[in-house]
Write a protein that holds these residues in place. Sequence first.
Motif, PDB file in Angstrom:
ATOM      1  N   ARG A   1       0.718  -1.051  -0.030  1.00 27.79           N
ATOM      2  CA  ARG A   1       0.032   0.123  -0.018  1.00 27.79           C
ATOM      3  C   ARG A   1       0.783   1.287   0.087  1.00 27.79           C
ATOM      4  N   LEU A   2       2.073   1.306   0.747  1.00 29.26           N
ATOM      5  CA  LEU A   2       2.899   2.313   0.729  1.00 29.26           C
ATOM      6  C   LEU A   2       3.322   2.858  -0.606  1.00 29.26           C
ATOM      7  N   SER A   3       3.570   1.632  -1.534  1.00 25.58           N
ATOM      8  CA  SER A   3       4.049   1.964  -2.821  1.00 25.58           C
ATOM      9  C   SER A   3       2.900   2.578  -3.694  1.00 25.58           C
ATOM     10  N   THR A   4       1.614   2.771  -3.324  1.00 18.49           N
ATOM     11  CA  THR A   4       0.713   3.159  -4.279  1.00 18.49           C
ATOM     12  C   THR A   4       0.105   4.414  -3.949  1.00 18.49           C
ATOM     13  N   LEU A   5       0.909   5.278  -3.023  1.00 13.82           N
ATOM     14  CA  LEU A   5       0.374   6.545  -2.459  1.00 13.82           C
ATOM     15  C   LEU A   5       0.829   7.475  -3.491  1.00 13.82           C
ATOM     16  N   GLN A   6       0.424   7.652  -4.478  1.00  7.55           N
ATOM     17  CA  GLN A   6       0.844   8.450  -5.471  1.00  7.55           C
ATOM     18  C   GLN A   6      -0.322   9.455  -6.135  1.00  7.55           C
ATOM     19  N   ARG A   7      -1.148   9.909  -5.294  1.00  5.74           N
ATOM     20  CA  ARG A   7      -2.354  10.658  -5.666  1.00  5.74           C
ATOM     21  C   ARG A   7      -1.894  11.880  -5.849  1.00  5.74           C
ATOM     22  N   PRO A   8      -2.174  12.620  -7.044  1.00  8.93           N
ATOM     23  CA  PRO A   8      -1.615  13.952  -7.406  1.00  8.93           C
ATOM     24  C   PRO A   8      -2.259  14.779  -6.283  1.00  8.93           C
ATOM     25  N   GLY A   9      -1.295  15.867  -5.891  1.00  6.67           N
ATOM     26  CA  GLY A   9      -1.661  16.745  -4.822  1.00  6.67           C
ATOM     27  C   GLY A   9      -1.494  16.143  -3.366  1.00  6.67           C
ATOM     28  N   ALA A  10      -1.393  14.705  -3.199  1.00  8.96           N
ATOM     29  CA  ALA A  10      -1.346  14.390  -1.664  1.00  8.96           C
ATOM     30  C   ALA A  10      -0.373  13.045  -1.828  1.00  8.96           C
ATOM     31  N   ARG A  11       0.756  13.194  -2.766  1.00  7.35           N
ATOM     32  CA  ARG A  11       1.602  12.024  -2.780  1.00  7.35           C
ATOM     33  C   ARG A  11       2.179  11.599  -1.649  1.00  7.35           C
ATOM     34  N   GLY A  12       2.620  10.494  -1.219  1.00  7.36           N
ATOM     35  CA  GLY A  12       3.294  10.052  -0.175  1.00  7.36           C
ATOM     36  C   GLY A  12       4.933  10.120  -0.630  1.00  7.36           C
ATOM     37  N   ILE A  13       5.821   9.272   0.244  1.00  6.97           N
ATOM     38  CA  ILE A  13       7.143   9.155  -0.111  1.00  6.97           C
ATOM     39  C   ILE A  13       7.135   8.235  -1.524  1.00  6.97           C
ATOM     40  N   PRO A  14       7.874   8.630  -2.440  1.00 12.41           N
ATOM     41  CA  PRO A  14       8.144   7.566  -3.849  1.00 12.41           C
ATOM     42  C   PRO A  14       8.903   6.402  -3.194  1.00 12.41           C
ATOM     43  N   PHE A  15       8.275   5.223  -3.147  1.00  7.59           N
ATOM     44  CA  PHE A  15       8.694   4.071  -2.812  1.00  7.59           C
ATOM     45  C   PHE A  15       8.818   3.019  -3.917  1.00  7.59           C
ATOM     46  N   PHE A  16       9.781   2.180  -3.914  1.00  6.55           N
ATOM     47  CA  PHE A  16       9.893   1.090  -4.567  1.00  6.55           C
ATOM     48  C   PHE A  16       9.498  -0.118  -3.646  1.00  6.55           C
ATOM     49  N   PHE A  17       8.765  -1.112  -4.246  1.00  6.97           N
ATOM     50  CA  PHE A  17       8.237  -2.281  -3.467  1.00  6.97           C
ATOM     51  C   PHE A  17       8.398  -3.633  -4.345  1.00  6.97           C
ATOM     52  N   CYS A  18       8.888  -4.676  -3.822  1.00  7.69           N
ATOM     53  CA  CYS A  18       8.933  -5.853  -4.546  1.00  7.69           C
ATOM     54  C   CYS A  18       8.658  -7.084  -3.570  1.00  7.69           C
ATOM     55  N   ARG A  19       8.466  -8.165  -4.185  1.00  9.48           N
ATOM     56  CA  ARG A  19       8.462  -9.515  -3.555  1.00  9.48           C
ATOM     57  C   ARG A  19       9.240 -10.759  -4.138  1.00  9.48           C
ATOM     58  N   VAL A  20      10.197 -11.251  -3.511  1.00 13.54           N
ATOM     59  CA  VAL A  20      11.099 -12.086  -3.986  1.00 13.54           C
ATOM     60  C   VAL A  20      11.099 -13.364  -3.443  1.00 13.54           C
ATOM     61  N   ASP A  21      10.902 -14.567  -4.145  1.00 11.33           N
ATOM     62  CA  ASP A  21      10.638 -15.978  -3.628  1.00 11.33           C
ATOM     63  C   ASP A  21      12.147 -16.474  -3.430  1.00 11.33           C
ATOM     64  N   MET A  22      11.984 -17.793  -3.039  1.00  9.90           N
ATOM     65  CA  MET A  22      13.257 -18.624  -2.476  1.00  9.90           C
ATOM     66  C   MET A  22      14.014 -18.654  -3.643  1.00  9.90           C
ATOM     67  N   ALA A  23      13.799 -18.769  -4.931  1.00 14.01           N
ATOM     68  CA  ALA A  23      14.714 -18.800  -6.011  1.00 14.01           C
ATOM     69  C   ALA A  23      15.230 -17.531  -6.541  1.00 14.01           C
ATOM     70  N   GLY A  24      14.735 -16.313  -6.095  1.00 13.38           N
ATOM     71  CA  GLY A  24      15.006 -15.108  -6.380  1.00 13.38           C
ATOM     72  C   GLY A  24      14.287 -14.561  -7.591  1.00 13.38           C
ATOM     73  N   ASN A  25      13.421 -15.094  -7.714  1.00 14.82           N
ATOM     74  CA  ASN A  25      12.257 -14.443  -8.890  1.00 14.82           C
ATOM     75  C   ASN A  25      11.670 -13.381  -8.039  1.00 14.82           C
ATOM     76  N   ILE A  26      11.163 -12.382  -9.045  1.00 11.09           N
ATOM     77  CA  ILE A  26      10.592 -11.386  -8.512  1.00 11.09           C
ATOM     78  C   ILE A  26       9.044 -11.433  -8.990  1.00 11.09           C
ATOM     79  N   THR A  27       8.236 -11.735  -7.892  1.00 13.17           N
ATOM     80  CA  THR A  27       6.924 -12.120  -8.119  1.00 13.17           C
ATOM     81  C   THR A  27       6.016 -10.829  -8.051  1.00 13.17           C
ATOM     82  N   LYS A  28       6.525  -9.774  -7.265  1.00 14.33           N
ATOM     83  CA  LYS A  28       5.912  -8.270  -7.414  1.00 14.33           C
ATOM     84  C   LYS A  28       6.671  -7.406  -7.662  1.00 14.33           C
ATOM     85  N   ARG A  29       6.352  -6.309  -8.332  1.00 16.58           N
ATOM     86  CA  ARG A  29       7.368  -5.243  -8.488  1.00 16.58           C
ATOM     87  C   ARG A  29       6.589  -3.899  -8.743  1.00 16.58           C
ATOM     88  N   HIS A  30       7.070  -2.973  -8.220  1.00 14.98           N
ATOM     89  CA  HIS A  30       6.819  -1.580  -8.578  1.00 14.98           C
ATOM     90  C   HIS A  30       7.722  -0.547  -8.053  1.00 14.98           C
TER      91      HIS A  30
END
Length: 453
Positions: free
Chosen positions: A291-320
């Motif tokens: 949710r923190l990575s989605t706080l990009q509403r114009p005029g009320a932005r949050g900190i620009p974050f990157f977010f990802c999820r990595v599995d045991m094999a190193g695959n990135i299964t979520k990213r933004h």
Amino acid sequence: MRIREGLGQAAMAARLDLSVSYLSQLENDDRPLTPAVIARLAAAFPLDWRIFDADDADRRAAALREAIADPLFDGPPPPADALHRAATQQPVLTERFMTLHAAYRRAEERLQIIDDAISSGVQGSERLPWEEVRDWFHEAGNYIDPIDRAAEALAGELGANAGETAIIARLSGHHGIRLVPPSDDAPLRRLDRAAGTLAIDRALPPESRRFMLALQLAAIELEAPIAAVAGSARLRSDVAQNILASGLANYAAGALLMPYEAFRAAARAMRHDIDRLRQGFGVSFEQACHRLSTLQRPGARGIPFFFCRVDMAGNITKRHSATRLQFARFGGACPLWIVHEAVAIPDRILVQLAETPDGVRYVSMAKGLVKPSGSYARAPRRYAVALGCEAEHAAEFIYADGLDIASTTAATPIGISCRLCPRADCDQRAFPPADRTILVDPDVREVVPYRVS
């Protein structure tokens, strides 16, 4: 702004490198805000300063400062008063410079996508439906305004942070859907439309169970905005369209449980402490990070974050990423990134100061997580999530407190992926860069059996 941050005049003056008397005069309108002071305010409080209704010249000057800070430009940036004069005296030229810089950044990102695809043997026309949807979310900035606002309004109707009891009552009272015990072989969530029943896997932890309830309610009540957004996406197949609709419903569930303004305010007050946020909103660690990575509403932005999820094999299964850091579309992430170590150490938070080849520094937090399966016969799911921001926002990110941000040698040099990384001296390199010549000396063997020219 000072009162909201809980700062005394001395602390505020120190942060702005001003005297207490000068600050007092500013606060009492006895001195004007000069371009130099505005620059200090924008640097010290980048998120707060954006909300002020500055005139066009001030807005252009702030945007110009941000663009000119790009590592693309060598040397120190021009003085704040020079940038302010440029924005005031040459508004058309300033606007066109910023448009050109934004176009350059977009072109660089698209070129990286193409390079990554070619070096991995995957052409754009061969993207799988889920890859197409993933890229759609990325290009949308991972913020979907009509769905986010509709979910926030629904949360306001439910009250009390959309508690489980309120969601169950809404499903029953408004839609005739009863919650029933699941069968032993039930999936995570199953809706029987004919019978008007909903079953949720009993092995799910409370926050995941609540998310499944929110997902079902959002899919029903926000069906129209979800269909409108999905229908305008112009994806190439019905499968991709269905995946997008499902992804938007999941997005709506997160926005329902963590309403935008309330969550953004809490995140800033808690300096983005994930554990405090997840407890306050009754969500999981991963859900709060996402949710923190989605706080990009114009005029009320949050900190620009990157977010990802990595599995045991190193695959990135979520990213933004709302930052300048962009993940490789194909293949794994840089092995020097702390998220890989976090996968092997569940329930422990690791932090890292890293620097990409373009000279930008990032503070990242990573935590290994385990999702129970509910049965000895099924292995639990193990993965790690990572959340990070550019180092200029370190003061707003609690996980940066123990890092020496100012040190010139403290940052770990990382890349996007080995195929795209230009670093010639990395001992962890798995593949040579796709756009460089490699040299092999039969008489010399180092850690990597070739040199990058």
